[in-house]
Design a protein around this motif. Structure first.
Motif, short mmCIF file in Angstrom:
data_model
loop_
_atom_site.label_atom_id
_atom_site.label_comp_id
_atom_site.label_asym_id
_atom_site.label_seq_id
_atom_site.Cartn_x
_atom_site.Cartn_y
_atom_site.Cartn_z
N HIS A 27 -1.80 -28.83 18.74
CA HIS A 27 -0.95 -30.00 18.96
C HIS A 27 0.21 -29.55 19.82
O HIS A 27 0.84 -28.54 19.53
CB HIS A 27 -0.44 -30.58 17.63
CG HIS A 27 0.50 -31.72 17.81
ND1 HIS A 27 0.08 -32.95 18.27
CD2 HIS A 27 1.84 -31.81 17.65
CE1 HIS A 27 1.13 -33.75 18.35
NE2 HIS A 27 2.20 -33.09 17.99
N LEU A 28 0.50 -30.31 20.88
CA LEU A 28 1.60 -29.96 21.80
C LEU A 28 2.83 -30.80 21.52
O LEU A 28 2.72 -31.98 21.17
CB LEU A 28 1.16 -30.21 23.25
CG LEU A 28 0.00 -29.38 23.76
CD1 LEU A 28 -0.38 -29.84 25.17
CD2 LEU A 28 0.34 -27.91 23.75
N MET A 29 3.99 -30.18 21.72
CA MET A 29 5.25 -30.91 21.66
C MET A 29 6.31 -30.15 22.42
O MET A 29 6.14 -28.97 22.73
CB MET A 29 5.67 -31.19 20.22
CG MET A 29 5.89 -30.00 19.35
SD MET A 29 6.08 -30.40 17.58
CE MET A 29 7.16 -31.79 17.56
N LEU A 53 1.27 -41.82 16.61
CA LEU A 53 0.73 -42.26 15.32
C LEU A 53 1.01 -43.75 15.10
O LEU A 53 0.11 -44.49 14.68
CB LEU A 53 1.30 -41.43 14.18
CG LEU A 53 0.69 -41.66 12.80
CD1 LEU A 53 -0.82 -41.44 12.80
CD2 LEU A 53 1.36 -40.76 11.77
N SER A 54 2.21 -44.22 15.45
CA SER A 54 2.51 -45.64 15.30
C SER A 54 2.02 -46.45 16.51
O SER A 54 1.68 -47.62 16.37
CB SER A 54 4.00 -45.86 15.07
OG SER A 54 4.75 -45.40 16.15
N GLU A 55 1.97 -45.82 17.69
CA GLU A 55 1.58 -46.53 18.91
C GLU A 55 0.07 -46.76 19.00
O GLU A 55 -0.37 -47.84 19.37
CB GLU A 55 2.06 -45.78 20.13
CG GLU A 55 3.57 -45.74 20.26
CD GLU A 55 4.06 -44.74 21.31
OE1 GLU A 55 5.28 -44.63 21.45
OE2 GLU A 55 3.23 -44.07 21.96
N VAL A 56 -0.73 -45.72 18.72
CA VAL A 56 -2.19 -45.83 18.86
C VAL A 56 -2.94 -45.49 17.58
O VAL A 56 -4.16 -45.55 17.55
CB VAL A 56 -2.72 -44.97 20.04
CG1 VAL A 56 -2.19 -45.48 21.37
CG2 VAL A 56 -2.37 -43.50 19.86
N GLY A 57 -2.22 -45.08 16.54
CA GLY A 57 -2.84 -44.87 15.24
C GLY A 57 -3.33 -43.46 14.97
O GLY A 57 -3.97 -43.22 13.95
N PHE A 58 -3.05 -42.52 15.87
CA PHE A 58 -3.50 -41.14 15.64
C PHE A 58 -2.57 -40.14 16.28
O PHE A 58 -1.75 -40.48 17.13
CB PHE A 58 -4.94 -40.92 16.13
CG PHE A 58 -5.17 -41.19 17.59
CD1 PHE A 58 -4.83 -40.26 18.56
CD2 PHE A 58 -5.75 -42.38 18.00
CE1 PHE A 58 -5.05 -40.50 19.91
CE2 PHE A 58 -5.97 -42.63 19.35
CZ PHE A 58 -5.62 -41.69 20.31
N VAL A 59 -2.73 -38.88 15.86
CA VAL A 59 -2.01 -37.75 16.44
C VAL A 59 -2.95 -37.05 17.40
O VAL A 59 -4.09 -36.72 17.03
CB VAL A 59 -1.55 -36.76 15.33
CG1 VAL A 59 -0.88 -35.53 15.94
CG2 VAL A 59 -0.61 -37.46 14.35
N HIS A 60 -2.50 -36.83 18.64
CA HIS A 60 -3.32 -36.14 19.64
C HIS A 60 -3.46 -34.66 19.28
O HIS A 60 -2.47 -33.98 19.03
CB HIS A 60 -2.68 -36.23 21.03
CG HIS A 60 -2.68 -37.60 21.60
ND1 HIS A 60 -3.76 -38.12 22.28
CD2 HIS A 60 -1.74 -38.57 21.61
CE1 HIS A 60 -3.49 -39.34 22.68
NE2 HIS A 60 -2.27 -39.65 22.28
N LEU A 61 -4.68 -34.18 19.28
CA LEU A 61 -4.99 -32.76 19.12
C LEU A 61 -5.92 -32.37 20.26
O LEU A 61 -6.48 -33.24 20.93
CB LEU A 61 -5.66 -32.49 17.77
CG LEU A 61 -4.87 -32.83 16.51
CD1 LEU A 61 -5.75 -32.73 15.28
CD2 LEU A 61 -3.65 -31.95 16.38
#
Length: 146
Positions: A27-29, A53-61
């Motif tokens: 996961h990048l940040m 998570l709130s915008e598209v419903g998931f965390v990018h990995l």
């Protein structure tokens, strides 16, 4: 220590078995966001809830082999990122392998975590800087562990 030259933590990953064999994802940040997490870490802050998570419903990995693909378009204003190595065995929520953007290879799937990312699943953090050409290189080129 994570070693992508050996498939990372000893896991051999091939395109055909990628979904089954990939235990460690990335996961990048930004450094600033990770520092804020580190300052706030505690009983009240035990998971990451990035805007996606709130915008598209998931965390990018991403897998270590594909992390440069989303890094360049999603973080075009960042000079140096933090790559969080995530142990999927420590995640309870669903991870779905789904298509990326239209610029990604058509047969490539990216892991999306449908829930917050528990900080207990982050087993390593490492700097992920841009290469000499100004783009984020494939993972492992020019990075240093912290």
């Amino acid at each position: 220590m994570f070693d992508e030259t050996r498939g990372g933590y000893g896991a051999a990953v091939t395109r055909s078995t990628e979904r089954q064999a990939t235990r460690y994802l990335v996961h990048l940040m930004s450094h600033a966001d990770w520092q804020a997490v580190q300052r706030s870490r505690g009983a009240e802050y035990s998971e990451l809830r990035p805007p996606s998570l709130s915008e598209v419903g998931f965390v990018h990995l991403s897998t270590p082999q594909q992390v440069h693909l989303p890094a360049n378009p999603f973080y075009e204003d960042e000079r140096d990122l933090v790559a969080l190595i995530v142990d999927t065995a420590l995640i309870d929520d669903e991870i779905r392998w789904e298509p990326g953007t239209s610029d990604d290879p058509a047969d490539m799937r990216f892991p999306h975590l449908y829930g917050p990312l528990p900080l207990t699943a982050v087993v390593e953090e490492t700097s992920y800087p841009r290469g000499a050409d100004g783009r984020f290189p494939p993972f492992g080129e020019g990075r240093a562990s912290r």
